[in-house]
Scaffold this motif. Sequence first.
Motif, short mmCIF file in Angstrom:
data_model
loop_
_atom_site.label_atom_id
_atom_site.label_comp_id
_atom_site.label_asym_id
_atom_site.label_seq_id
_atom_site.Cartn_x
_atom_site.Cartn_y
_atom_site.Cartn_z
N SER A 198 0.83 -1.20 0.00
CA SER A 198 0.00 0.00 0.00
C SER A 198 0.86 1.26 0.00
O SER A 198 0.46 2.31 -0.51
CB SER A 198 -0.93 0.01 1.21
N SER A 220 -2.12 -8.40 -4.76
CA SER A 220 -2.84 -7.27 -4.16
C SER A 220 -2.93 -6.10 -5.13
O SER A 220 -3.99 -5.48 -5.28
CB SER A 220 -2.14 -6.83 -2.87
N SER A 266 -6.25 -4.46 -6.83
CA SER A 266 -6.50 -3.02 -6.69
C SER A 266 -6.60 -2.34 -8.05
O SER A 266 -7.40 -1.42 -8.24
CB SER A 266 -5.38 -2.38 -5.87
N VAL A 309 -10.08 -3.24 -9.56
CA VAL A 309 -11.15 -2.47 -8.91
C VAL A 309 -11.09 -1.00 -9.31
O VAL A 309 -12.11 -0.39 -9.64
CB VAL A 309 -11.06 -2.61 -7.37
N ALA A 310 -9.88 -0.44 -9.29
CA ALA A 310 -9.73 0.99 -9.57
C ALA A 310 -10.06 1.34 -11.01
O ALA A 310 -10.79 2.31 -11.28
CB ALA A 310 -8.30 1.43 -9.23
N TYR A 330 -14.25 1.06 -10.52
CA TYR A 330 -14.42 2.44 -10.07
C TYR A 330 -14.45 3.42 -11.24
O TYR A 330 -15.40 4.20 -11.39
CB TYR A 330 -13.30 2.82 -9.10
N VAL A 347 -8.43 4.80 -4.05
CA VAL A 347 -9.21 3.56 -4.17
C VAL A 347 -8.30 2.35 -4.13
O VAL A 347 -8.58 1.34 -3.47
CB VAL A 347 -10.04 3.57 -5.46
N SER A 348 -7.19 2.41 -4.82
CA SER A 348 -6.25 1.29 -4.87
C SER A 348 -5.71 0.95 -3.49
O SER A 348 -5.61 -0.22 -3.12
CB SER A 348 -5.08 1.62 -5.81
N VAL A 407 -8.38 -0.76 -1.41
CA VAL A 407 -8.63 -2.13 -1.88
C VAL A 407 -7.54 -3.07 -1.40
O VAL A 407 -7.83 -4.22 -1.01
CB VAL A 407 -8.73 -2.15 -3.42
N VAL A 421 -8.34 -3.94 2.24
CA VAL A 421 -9.56 -4.74 2.35
C VAL A 421 -9.35 -6.14 1.79
O VAL A 421 -9.76 -7.14 2.39
CB VAL A 421 -10.73 -4.05 1.62
N PHE A 422 -8.67 -6.24 0.65
CA PHE A 422 -8.43 -7.54 0.03
C PHE A 422 -7.58 -8.42 0.93
O PHE A 422 -7.84 -9.62 1.09
CB PHE A 422 -7.75 -7.34 -1.33
#
Length: 615
Positions: A103, A307, A311, A314-315, A319, A335-336, A339, A342-343
Motif C-alpha cells: 500500500s 494485491s 487493486s 477495482v480501480a 471504479y 481507491v487502490s 482495496v 480490504v483484500f
Amino acid sequence: MLTIFFVKNTRYASGATIQILLFGVIAISLKKVCPSAHTVCEIVNARWGRTAHKTFLFFAFCANIIVTSMLLLGGAATVEALTGMDYRLASFLIPWGVILYTSAGGLKATFLASYIHTVVIFLVLVIMIFVVYIKYFSSDLIYKFLDKTVNYSEEECQAIYSADGTVATTFYDADTYACGPVPKNYDGSYLTMISADGLMFGVINIIGNFGTVFVDQSYWQSAIAARPSSAAKGYLLGGIVWFAIPFSLATSLGLASTALMLPITASEAGSGLVPPAVAQHLLGNAGAVLILIMLFMAIVSTGSAESIAVSSLVAYDIYREYINPNATGKQILWVSRVVIVVFGLCMGAFSLALYEIGLNLGWVYLFMGCVIGSAVAPLWFLLNWKGASGKGAVIAAWSGLALALGTWIAAALIQSGELTVDALGSNEVMLSGNLVAIFSSAIIHVVYSKTVDPTDYDFAELDKNITLVEQDLSGLGVEEHDPVELDKSFKWITRRGYLLTLVLAVIWPLSSVPAGVFSEYYFAFWVLISVIWGFGAATVITVLPLTESSEEIGAVLAGMGCGSKKETEEPIEEKIAVADVEKPVSIIETEPVVAPPVIDDDKFVPEDSDEEVDC
C-alpha cells in the motif's frame, strides 16, 4: 500425495514453466496492439464490450483469489508446523506483511523488492541442495535409501511407523505414509517418470497454471510495465530460472523426505509441509528459520503482486469504468490503497474458511483449473486472433465453467458414489473437470466465431479505445510504438517460447520413459542436472539484474555522492523531458512504467542535448 512427491513436483516444474514462456508471446502482442492498457479486462472491454468485460472481470478476480488462497493456506500451515502459532492467527497476520509495504510502495516497490525476495529464495534453495547432496548425503546414498524403502513389507512398514518399533503400537496406514511399493508407479518405484498419478497431475498442473498465468492480472501488469525487448527476454529467462525452484527442491528435499522415512502424512504433504519437515530434520531450528524466511519472501513477493492486481482491477475496471469515469489520478490512487487493505483482510478470512471445511493447498491447486480454465482460450484469442467473437468469448467462458463443474461433480459421483472433500479431490475427478474446462471453452469459442458470429477485427483500433488517466503518456516511449522492434521481439519470443515449451512439456518427459526405473548412474545424472540448474539459476537471477543495471546503479551512487556539493545554477527541471514527468498515479497503478533493470539511460536527457549528466 507424498508417495509421488518427486514425480509430481518434477512435472509441476515443467508444467508450470511453459505458461510463463508462452505468456511472453502475449506480452509482445499486447505491446503491438494495445500499449496504453492498464489491465487485461480493460483490453477485453475495448474490444468486446461491457458484457465480456464483466465476464472476464469475474474470472480475473477468481484467479487472484485462488492464488492468494493457496499462498495463505500453505503459508499458515507451514508457520503453524514450524513455530506452533495457531493456524487462524497466522492466516490473519501473514497478509499484513504484504499490506504494509504494498500500500505504501505499490507496483514500483514490488519490482524493486521482488529482486531481493528472489535472491533470498534462491540462496535458501542453494543451501538446501548443498545440505542434501554435499554435506549429509550423495546421489548414491539417496538412491540406496529409496531402493530400500520400496522393498519394505507391510509388517516392516508397520514396525517403522510405530510408537516402540513393534507392530502392536503401529500407526501406519498405506494411504497416509510413504513406505513400500508406490501404487500406480512403474515397478512400484519412486525413481521413475512412468506414473499414472504423476501423469494425471501433470495434465491438471498444465491446465490450472494456464489459468493462473493467462487470467491473472499480475502477469499482465508486468507485461504492461516492461519494454518489448525486455518483456520477451524476461519471460523466457524467468521461466527457465523459475523451473529450478520446484525441480531442485523436489530432487533434494522431496526425495530426502521419503529416503529418510520421515513420518509425514499425505495430508501434511498436501499442505506443503515436506520441505520444512526435511529442513528441520537435517538442520534443526536453523532449517526451520531458513524455510520460514524462504516462505515469507515468496508470500510477500507474490502476495504484493496479487494485491496490486486486484487493486488495479477495482480501480480501473470498476471504479473508473462504472462509478467515476472522470476519476483523477489521486482518486484512483486512494481507491487502490483501500482495496489492498480490504483484500488482504478478506483473504485472511477466506483462507480460514477453506481450512475449516477441510481444504488444503493441494486440493485448491488441483481445483483451480476447473474454475478459471475456461477463460484461457478466449484471452489467448483476444490479442492473437482477429476473428475472435466477443459474444463467443462470453458464451465459451460461462459454458466452459458450467460444463467443467458439472463434469467434476458427476465424475465424483460415478467414482465414489458420494460428494465429499476426498471424493471431489481425487486425481481422476479433478482431471475430468480441468480437461472439460479448457477444451470445451476453446471449441465453443472457435465454432461460434467461425459459424455464428464471424468477425474481422482491426487491431489498429484497439488502443484507441483505451482511456488514459488525465491523458498521461509517460512510459509510452518510442520503442513501444516501433513496429520493427515489436516484430523483432515477437519473432524472438515466439520461436524460443514454442521450442522450450516443446522441450519441457513433451521431449524431456518422454525421454525419461525408456529409462523405466532410474539406474544409479541415471539418477546421479538427474541429480547433477538439478544441482547445476539450481546453482546456475541462482547465479543468473542474482548477477544479471545488477549487470544490466550497472550504469543506472552507478549513476544513483554518483548522484548520492553529489548530495554534499552545491547545486548547479541550471534548474534540474530544465533537464527533464516533458513527456517523462512522473505520472499522477505513481504508486499503485498499472500504467506502463519501466522496471529498474531496463530504464533507458537517455530518458532524463533531451535527445537534442549534448550535455553530459554529472555532478
